[in-house]
Design a protein around this motif. Structure first.
Motif, PDB file in Angstrom:
ATOM      1  N   LEU A 296       0.824  -1.206   0.000  1.00  0.00           N
ATOM      2  CA  LEU A 296       0.000   0.000   0.000  1.00  0.00           C
ATOM      3  C   LEU A 296       0.859   1.257   0.000  1.00  0.00           C
ATOM      4  CD1 LEU A 296      -2.851  -1.032   2.469  1.00  0.00           C
ATOM      5  CD2 LEU A 296      -3.008  -0.756  -0.013  1.00  0.00           C
ATOM      6  N   PHE A 297       1.997   1.214   0.704  1.00  0.00           N
ATOM      7  CA  PHE A 297       2.910   2.355   0.689  1.00  0.00           C
ATOM      8  C   PHE A 297       3.359   2.641  -0.742  1.00  0.00           C
ATOM      9  CE2 PHE A 297       7.163   4.178   0.726  1.00  0.00           C
ATOM     10  CZ  PHE A 297       7.030   5.242   1.611  1.00  0.00           C
ATOM     11  N   GLU A 298       3.726   1.606  -1.469  1.00  0.00           N
ATOM     12  CA  GLU A 298       4.190   1.797  -2.849  1.00  0.00           C
ATOM     13  C   GLU A 298       3.063   2.286  -3.750  1.00  0.00           C
ATOM     14  OE1 GLU A 298       6.732  -0.530  -6.306  1.00  0.00           O
ATOM     15  OE2 GLU A 298       6.028  -1.632  -4.541  1.00  0.00           O
ATOM     16  N   ILE A 299       1.895   1.719  -3.577  1.00  0.00           N
ATOM     17  CA  ILE A 299       0.755   2.112  -4.401  1.00  0.00           C
ATOM     18  C   ILE A 299       0.415   3.584  -4.195  1.00  0.00           C
ATOM     19  CG2 ILE A 299      -1.767   1.826  -4.525  1.00  0.00           C
ATOM     20  CD1 ILE A 299      -1.216  -1.212  -4.208  1.00  0.00           C
ATOM     21  N   TYR A 300       0.380   4.014  -2.925  1.00  0.00           N
ATOM     22  CA  TYR A 300       0.053   5.418  -2.669  1.00  0.00           C
ATOM     23  C   TYR A 300       1.150   6.342  -3.190  1.00  0.00           C
ATOM     24  CZ  TYR A 300      -1.618   9.679  -0.564  1.00  0.00           C
ATOM     25  OH  TYR A 300      -2.084  10.965  -0.404  1.00  0.00           O
ATOM     26  N   THR A 301       2.405   5.966  -2.958  1.00  0.00           N
ATOM     27  CA  THR A 301       3.526   6.786  -3.418  1.00  0.00           C
ATOM     28  C   THR A 301       3.465   6.972  -4.931  1.00  0.00           C
ATOM     29  OG1 THR A 301       4.901   5.999  -1.587  1.00  0.00           O
ATOM     30  CG2 THR A 301       6.039   6.994  -3.451  1.00  0.00           C
ATOM     31  N   LYS A 302       3.138   5.920  -5.650  1.00  0.00           N
ATOM     32  CA  LYS A 302       3.003   6.001  -7.105  1.00  0.00           C
ATOM     33  C   LYS A 302       1.914   6.998  -7.481  1.00  0.00           C
ATOM     34  CE  LYS A 302       2.150   3.051 -11.165  1.00  0.00           C
ATOM     35  NZ  LYS A 302       0.898   3.699 -11.639  1.00  0.00           N
ATOM     36  N   GLY A 303       0.733   6.881  -6.857  1.00  0.00           N
ATOM     37  CA  GLY A 303      -0.355   7.790  -7.165  1.00  0.00           C
ATOM     38  C   GLY A 303      -0.020   9.234  -6.812  1.00  0.00           C
ATOM     39  N   TYR A 304       0.581   9.434  -5.644  1.00  0.00           N
ATOM     40  CA  TYR A 304       0.884  10.786  -5.178  1.00  0.00           C
ATOM     41  C   TYR A 304       1.907  11.470  -6.082  1.00  0.00           C
ATOM     42  CZ  TYR A 304       2.111  14.609  -2.011  1.00  0.00           C
ATOM     43  OH  TYR A 304       2.334  15.851  -1.466  1.00  0.00           O
TER      44      TYR A 304
END
Length: 362
Positions: A274-282
């Motif tokens: 989830l950290f990676e997924i959010y970082t990608k979106g942000y």
């Protein structure tokens, strides 16, 4: 139902006809109602005067920020009425009014065909919320951050939050000190580290920005059909800040594997997927608007915002639960403990977090 509802609703410029009002949402701070008149719906809120001692400053910020966003969204070919909040004017042409006890109320258009989620139902939704907050950061890039009011003094000033915790410990106002020795010891080991982000700003290494300062997933309205982020809401804490604040607060809330008030800490961890997924979106939403130093400090933002939130919950517990609404005995202490567990998990995954940020920002 608040006894002032009828008097307050009648002060806003609504369509003619009968109306209804019912409590809405599950926010900790403000008193919120869904007002329906005919086919139109509105969100009515009483601003918490204890949390926001200068509610007029809150409304001045919101009025200016939403006007700026509407112009920016229109230039980008979007829908200003849907992609940011729209304040409803009173019959006197103002953006807020008062009840008979002096409480400040405001009203927004309800953004139809949207939903909000307390926790990510799917990783894709979390990524889309990151994109929405990154886009908010990018769109506000041309706004003079230092012209905004500080609606809550030292809100994300982590060293100040640490001092407030120490003050709460010294006062022991609610007589609860004996039950939190382990939590106090945990916080005190970070006394020096809490300065990291502000030290970087004061050294001129990272810029002051317009920040949302409460970037939980449930503060993004998602399109009911597509799931895409439509509108960033809850603008009460929009003020001058650092990009790491917004990114970090999203991670501490949305990348957790459990609810913010989970009592079984074995269920609480920081999910690196989830950290990676959010970082990608942000980072995609920011679209290259962050500096290299801001990018490198994103993991520190996650860690310090989580620690800071835990310290705030712990201080409020010691003060007798005055700030955050509680629904059971020890509620704020449960919240604090989940945050401290997340900090420990982040430290265990620190190298991985740094690698993810570097990869996503390329």
């Amino acid at each position: 139902m608040n006894p002032h509802i009828e008097n307050v609703v009648m002060q806003f410029d609504l369509p003619d006809g009968a109306w209804t009002a019912e409590p809405s949402g599950n926010g900790h701070i403000n008193e919120t109602y869904l007002v329906t008149t005919g086919e139109k719906r509105f969100i009515l809120q009483r601003v918490n005067g204890y949390v926001f001692p200068k509610p007029e400053d809150v409304m001045d910020n919101i009025e200016r920020v939403t006007a700026f966003l509407k112009a920016q969204i229109e230039r980008e070919g979007g829908d200003p009425a849907r992609e940011t909040l729209t304040l409803v004017k009173t019959h006197r042409g103002e953006c807020f009014t008062y009840d008979r006890e002096g409480g400040l109320w405001r009203m927004y258009l309800f953004v139809e065909d949207t939903v909000s989620c307390d926790l990510p139902d799917t990783p894709a939704l979390f990524e889309l919320s990151g994109e929405a907050f990154g886009k908010f950061q990018r769109q506000m890039g041309g706004f003079p951050a230092d012209s905004l009011h500080e609606t809550i003094h030292d809100f994300h000033n982590t060293p100040a939050r640490y001092r407030q915790l120490e003050d709460a410990i010294a006062r022991n106002e609610a007589g609860r000190l004996g039950s939190v020795a382990a939590e106090i010891e945990f916080c005190r080991q970070y006394e020096r580290e809490v300065h990291a982000l502000l030290d970087a700003m004061e050294a001129g290494e990272i810029p002051l920005r317009v920040t949302h300062n409460d970037t939980k997933l449930n503060n993004v309205l998602l399109d009911r059909q597509t799931g895409r982020g439509v509108c960033v809401i809850d603008l009460d804490t929009v003020m001058p800040g650092l990009a790491a604040y917004d990114f970090g607060d999203s991670i501490r809330f949305g990348a957790s594997t459990a609810a913010e008030d989970e009592q079984n800490l074995d269920l609480v961890s920081c999910d690196m997927n989830l950290f990676e997924i959010y970082t990608k979106g942000y980072t995609e939403g920011c679209a290259g608007s962050l500096t290299e130093k801001e990018i490198r400090l994103m993991p520190m933002g996650a860690k310090l915002m989580t620690l800071e939130c835990g310290m705030r919950f712990l201080a409020d517990y010691l003060n007798g639960d005055k700030y955050f609404r509680v629904h059971r005995e020890g509620h704020n202490l449960d919240r604090a403990r989940t945050q401290f567990k997340l900090v420990r998990c982040m430290e265990e995954s620190w190298a991985q977090m740094a690698d993810i940020v570097r990869h996503c920002a390329q």
